[in-house]
Design an enzyme around this catalytic site. Structure first.
Site, short mmCIF file in Angstrom:
data_model
loop_
_atom_site.label_atom_id
_atom_site.label_comp_id
_atom_site.label_asym_id
_atom_site.label_seq_id
_atom_site.Cartn_x
_atom_site.Cartn_y
_atom_site.Cartn_z
N ASP A 105 0.84 -1.23 -0.14
CA ASP A 105 0.13 0.16 -0.11
C ASP A 105 0.85 1.21 0.01
O ASP A 105 1.66 1.35 -0.89
CB ASP A 105 -0.88 -0.24 1.17
CG ASP A 105 -1.85 0.82 1.17
OD1 ASP A 105 -2.84 0.97 0.40
OD2 ASP A 105 -1.97 1.89 2.07
N ARG A 106 0.67 2.18 0.97
CA ARG A 106 1.38 3.28 0.79
C ARG A 106 3.00 3.31 1.15
O ARG A 106 3.74 3.78 0.39
CB ARG A 106 0.88 4.43 2.12
CG ARG A 106 -0.57 4.78 1.99
CD ARG A 106 -0.85 5.35 0.80
NE ARG A 106 -0.37 6.64 0.27
CZ ARG A 106 -0.76 7.34 -0.81
NH1 ARG A 106 -1.61 6.76 -1.74
NH2 ARG A 106 -0.37 8.66 -0.99
N ARG A 109 4.45 2.55 -2.12
CA ARG A 109 4.77 3.84 -2.92
C ARG A 109 6.02 4.41 -2.47
O ARG A 109 6.68 4.99 -3.25
CB ARG A 109 3.33 4.93 -2.75
CG ARG A 109 2.19 4.21 -3.34
CD ARG A 109 1.21 5.04 -3.42
NE ARG A 109 -0.15 4.06 -3.68
CZ ARG A 109 -0.20 3.64 -4.90
NH1 ARG A 109 0.54 3.83 -5.92
NH2 ARG A 109 -1.41 2.74 -5.01
N HIS A 150 -11.18 7.89 -0.98
CA HIS A 150 -10.37 8.44 0.04
C HIS A 150 -9.10 9.16 -0.53
O HIS A 150 -8.55 10.25 0.06
CB HIS A 150 -9.89 7.33 0.80
CG HIS A 150 -8.85 6.08 0.42
ND1 HIS A 150 -9.45 5.11 -0.44
CD2 HIS A 150 -7.75 5.93 0.40
CE1 HIS A 150 -8.45 4.43 -0.76
NE2 HIS A 150 -7.48 4.66 -0.19
N HIS A 274 -7.55 -6.36 0.17
CA HIS A 274 -6.32 -5.46 0.15
C HIS A 274 -5.39 -5.89 1.09
O HIS A 274 -4.16 -5.64 0.79
CB HIS A 274 -6.98 -4.25 0.55
CG HIS A 274 -5.92 -3.09 0.33
ND1 HIS A 274 -5.13 -2.68 -0.56
CD2 HIS A 274 -5.48 -2.02 1.52
CE1 HIS A 274 -4.30 -1.87 -0.29
NE2 HIS A 274 -4.54 -1.48 0.82
#
Length: 292
Positions: A105-106, A109, A150, A274
C-alpha cells in the site's frame, strides 16, 4: 505470540525518530506497511521471515509512532522521496548498505520511490496491491474515483479531512478498512489496538492527509521527472495483488509495471482482499520464499 523474538525500539535516522521492530538473523530485509496501519501489519509474516533474514519493520514517516513533521502548503515533508530518505538512513545506521524490500500500500509507494532514487541500496523489491501512483492518476475513471474516493478526500486542503476524521477515528478506521466487507475481528487485537492508538496520537491524521496531498502534487512532479529521464526499477521485482480487491478489476497490473521496471519482473494474485499479509499470510510467504 505477537512478534515473538523481536525487539521494539525507537531510533534516530535522517533527523527523524523512527519506531521499529527488529528480529532474526541473515541478510537484511526491510518491511514497509500501508495506510492507516503501522508496522504491526507484518505480525503474521515477520516471525517466519526472521528465520532467514534480519527483519526490520519500521513505522514510516507520519504513521504509527514515528516522527510527524508539520503540515506545509506544498506537503514537502511527505514527498515519498523524503520518506524514503528516512529508511535508507535507518538501514545504513543499522549497518545495512544493501537490503531486500517488501512493501504494501502506501509503504509500497515509498518503496517504489526509494528504489528509483537509491538503486544501489535495493537488491530485490516486492510491492503489494498497488500500481504506480502516476499510473493510477493517469488512468483515473469514475470507477477508480468512487472506489478509491479516499485518495481525493484525504488530499483536500488542511484541515478539512482531519477535522472530520478526528471526530471519531475508530469509526473512520472501520469504514476506511472495509473496502472489502470485514468485521472488527478481522485484524489481530494487538494490531488493531496499535493502529487505533497511532491514529489517536497527535499529528498522525494530519500526516496521513499530507501523505495523500503529496501524492497529488510533489510526488507526481518527481514521478514525471523520473519517467522523462527513463529511470525505472532495475532490480528484480515481485508484484502481488489481492484477487478479491480492486487492482485486478481495474488493471493488468503486470502490464502496467512493465512500463516502470526494466529488470526481471514476476507477480501474481493472492487469494485475499487488500490486506494480503494479514488475510493470506501463507500465500504471501510462499511467494516471498520463492522470490527473496
Amino acid at each position: 505470540m505477537f512478534f515473538e523474538g523481536f525487539t521494539l525500539e525507537t531510533r534516530e535516522a535522517n533527523g527523524q525518530r523512527i519506531r521499529l521492530r527488529r528480529g532474526g538473523e541473515g541478510p537484511p530485509l526491510l518491511l514497509l506497511h500501508g495506510n492507516p496501519q503501522t508496522h504491526a501489519m507484518w505480525h503474521k509474516v515477520a516471525p517466519v521471515l526472521a528465520k532467514r533474514f534480519t527483519v526490520i519493520a519500521p513505522d514510516i514517516r507520519g504513521y504509527g509512532f514515528t516522527a510527524k513533521p508539520p503540515v506545509t502548503p506544498d506537503s514537502r515533508h511527505y514527498a515519498k522521496r523524503e520518506m524514503a530518505k528516512d529508511l535508507v538512513a535507518l538501514m545504513r545506521d543499522l549497518g545495512h548498505e544493501r537490503f531486500r524490500l517488501v512493501s504494501h500500500d502506501r509503504g509500497a509507494r515509498v518503496a517504489h520511490r526509494l528504489t528509483l532514487d537509491h538503486p544501489q541500496a535495493v537488491e530485490r523489491l516486492c510491492t503489494m496491491d498497488i500500481i504506480p501512483t502516476l499510473a493510477h492518476f493517469e488512468r483515473t475513471t469514475m470507477e477508480f474515483a468512487l472506489g478509491y474516493y479516499h485518495w481525493f478526500f484525504l488530499a483536500q486542503p488542511h484541515d478539512r479531512p482531519e477535522r472530520m476524521i478526528l471526530r471519531d477515528t475508530a469509526d473512520w478506521f472501520d469504514l476506511h478498512t472495509a473496502r472489502e466487507p470485514k468485521d472488527k475481528g478481522f485484524f489481530h487485537p494487538e494490531a488493531r489496538a496499535d493502529y487505533l492508538a497511532a491514529l489517536q496520537a497527535p499529528g498522525t491524521v494530519a500526516a496521513i492527509c499530507e501523505d495523500y496531498r503529496a501524492a497529488t502534487a510533489i510526488d507526481l512532479e518527481h514521478d514525471r521527472e523520473s519517467r522523462a529521464a527513463g529511470v525505472k526499477v532495475t532490480c528484480p521485482m515481485l508484484v502481488l495483488w489481492g484477487s478479491k480487491g480492486a487492482i485486478p478489476r481495474w488493471y493488468d497490473a503486470m502490464a502496467v509495471w512493465r512500463d516502470y521496471a526494466s529488470g526481471d519482473l514476476a507477480g501474481g494474485s493472492v487469494n485475499s482482499g487488500h490486506y494480503l499479509a494479514e488475510e493470506a499470510p501463507e500465500e504471501v510467504l510462499a511467494w516471498l520464499d520463492r522470490f527473496l
